[in-house]
Design an enzyme around this catalytic site. Structure first.
Site, PDB file in Angstrom:
ATOM      1  N   GLU A 270      55.982 -26.233  85.755  1.00  0.00           N
ATOM      2  CA  GLU A 270      55.885 -25.753  87.136  1.00  0.00           C
ATOM      3  C   GLU A 270      54.903 -26.670  87.838  1.00  0.00           C
ATOM      4  O   GLU A 270      53.731 -26.749  87.470  1.00  0.00           O
ATOM      5  CB  GLU A 270      55.399 -24.307  87.188  1.00  0.00           C
ATOM      6  N   CYS A 307      49.997 -21.695  93.844  1.00  0.00           N
ATOM      7  CA  CYS A 307      51.226 -22.489  93.838  1.00  0.00           C
ATOM      8  C   CYS A 307      52.197 -22.012  94.901  1.00  0.00           C
ATOM      9  O   CYS A 307      53.134 -22.733  95.259  1.00  0.00           O
ATOM     10  CB  CYS A 307      51.870 -22.445  92.467  1.00  0.00           C
TER      11      CYS A 307
END
Length: 527
Positions: A270, A307
């Site tokens: 990720e 994020c």
């Protein structure tokens, strides 16, 4: 995130951010091992944690491989009980863990207490996943000699891969770290785990690992510290897959390393995400100050070190004054490490001097250590479309770019050109639902999660969550790193053809002894 930026302090050629022996780190103090720092002051906190040698990495990887057969063979309900016990042990040590984590991250006791609870609830969720049983995707086909080609008795399920490596993130010292989602889902799957700790919180990682190791069987879990240890972990032949949360540069380097092995392995990374938000005109006009306050609250949450930070906002120009006022009133705080602080400052200053976007507002920094200020930039949709690659670079921290438009229809040609991202958000009044649907369809190919009249920060740990997206959001858009289905990353299908019932795994035997959902001759049910 682009090369040279530091979402998590992990960047460069297979450089994952740890200080090497004798290197200067953080506040300029020479250390032996991985030294934690207080972001509020930039000063060392706690004793350094020793780096793992290649010999130690090898020993942990081999121990994991040796423990794997018995851990994988343990009935799912018993693995679930172990996960519950890990969660209970972490909860029992909450105050001590939070104290250490706050000293190393400056994220604050309330935030860290909540995050640790999220982490233990995540472990318990995977216990529920194991007891429910559908995660193995048990599929049974009866023999049929009369079709072409003839079909034998086939029984298929997902089985764990082996020993896997997990790289911790900087910005979630519990939930995406040593006992976080990657570790929890991998252990649940039946895999054994070796964690690479993040250098921004080495003592927190050490203490968390000590608790996990006190509960799970020997060899099932291990931890390593240090840059070279991370490289050695990815390259080790006993490691069958890797999970990573961090920068695009660091993740890409490790992805390439995993794929350059003699036996390439899955690498689930990720990475960077700008998380576009579109506010349609009626929604913006209905409550400009309220919308602006919510946007800035999400943008600056955790000093923007999420994020899912909504770093890109498409809005009517009339909304910019309210947004600017909200950013001006906002107060920043310390970044998690010095490299991230420097990257945020240089990246946003570079954008301000690029001539492409106008700096329309800046908040204030708290004045502590590696503290930064919120910043807001403005650019027209036309200029944005002409310079899309440059203007979609992620500036990890409390910075946002507002792209102003006149006609929402003009967005439909631009949004599909955005880089892959974890989330896409649409704010619309009831009168704008048709337009909202068209905007969502334009966003859909480049996002993993579509949000309506909400904010992307805050990722629920649930069966229905997808925390993923096309490159560079992740290296594998098929998979999620949050939620029940994240277990799928650590499993691979095996078909059993014509095997006697007594030799099959319990999940595939006649009579469904475990009582789990199964697909039998194409029909899904508990049978």
């Amino acid at each position: 995130m682009t090369d040279g930026q530091a979402r998590d302090g992990q960047a460069g050629e297979v450089q994952v951010g740890d200080v090497q022996v004798g290197d200067v780190q953080g506040g300029g103090v020479r250390v032996n091992g991985v030294q934690g720092y207080d972001p509020r002051t930039g000063e060392p906190v706690g004793a350094p944690v020793p780096e793992a040698s290649d010999v130690e990495v090898d020993a942990l990887a081999r121990a994991g491989a040796a423990a794997f057969p018995s851990w994988a063979a343990l009935p799912a309900a018993e693995r679930a009980s172990v996960l519950d016990a890990v969660a209970d042990a972490l909860d029992a040590s909450s105050s001590a863990l939070v104290e250490v984590a706050d000293a190393e991250t400056a994220l604050g006791v309330p935030r860290l207490t909540t995050e640790l609870k999220r982490t233990t609830n995540q472990l318990r969720l995977f216990g529920e996943v194991l007891r429910e049983g559908s995660y193995v995707e048990a599929t049974l086909d009866s023999a049929n000699p009369d079709i072409i080609p003839p079909r034998p008795v086939l029984r298929r399920m997902l089985r764990p891969l082996g020993t896997v490596g997990v790289f911790s993130a900087s910005n979630f010292p519990f939930a995406f770290s040593v006992a976080g989602g990657d570790t929890a889902s991998a252990l649940a799957s039946g895999c054994t785990v070796v964690v690479k700790a993040h250098p921004s919180h080495p003592r927190t990682s050490h203490e968390t690992a000590r608790i996990v190791e006190s509960v799970v069987p020997a060899g099932v879990f291990g931890i390593v510290h240090g840059q070279q240890a991370g490289v050695a972990l990815v390259e080790h032949p006993a490691i069958k897959a890797v999970g990573f949360t961090g920068s695009t540069a660091g993740g890409r380097a490790l992805f390439d390393l995993a794929n350059s092995r003699p036996d390439p392995i899955p690498f689930y990374g990720e990475l960077g995400s700008v998380n576009p938000t579109v506010v349609l005109p009626d929604a913006a006009a209905a409550r400009p100050e309220g919308f602006a306050a919510e946007f800035v609250g999400s943008l600056t949450l955790g000093v923007g070190q999420f994020c899912t930070n909504p770093g890109l906002l498409f809005a009517p120009a009339d909304l910019v004054p309210a947004l600017a006022d909200a950013v001006t009133a906002a107060v920043g705080g310390p970044m998690l490490n010095e490299r991230m602080c420097d990257s945020y400052r240089s990246g946003t200053e570079g954008l301000a001097s690029s001539g492409l976007a106008e700096l329309v507002a800046r908040g204030t920094a708290s004045g502590e250590g590696w503290s930064v200020e919120p910043r807001l930039f403005q650019v027209s949709l036309e200029t944005f479309a002409e310079n899309l690659e440059k203007l979609t670079e992620e500036h990890f921290g409390p910075a946002g770019v507002v792209v102003t438009y006149t006609d929402p229809a003009d967005l439909e040609a631009v949004l599909p050109r955005l880089p892959g991202t974890l989330t896409g958000t649409v704010h619309a009044a009831e009168s704008e639902h048709d337009e909202a649907g068209r905007v969502a369809e334009a966003l859909r190919p480049v996002v993993g999660r579509l949000i309506f009249n909400g904010w992307p920060t805050g990722v629920a740990v649930a069966w229905g969550m997808h925390h993923g997206g096309p490159w560079p959001a992740t290296t594998s858009p098929l998979h999620t790193s949050v939620g029940a289905t994240s277990i799928r990353r650590w499993l691979a299908p095996v078909s059993y053809q014509s095997w006697p019932d007594g030799l099959l795994p319990a999940e595939l035997r006649d009579g469904n002894p475990l009582g789990i959902p199964r697909r039998v001759d194409g029909v899904l049910g508990v049978h």
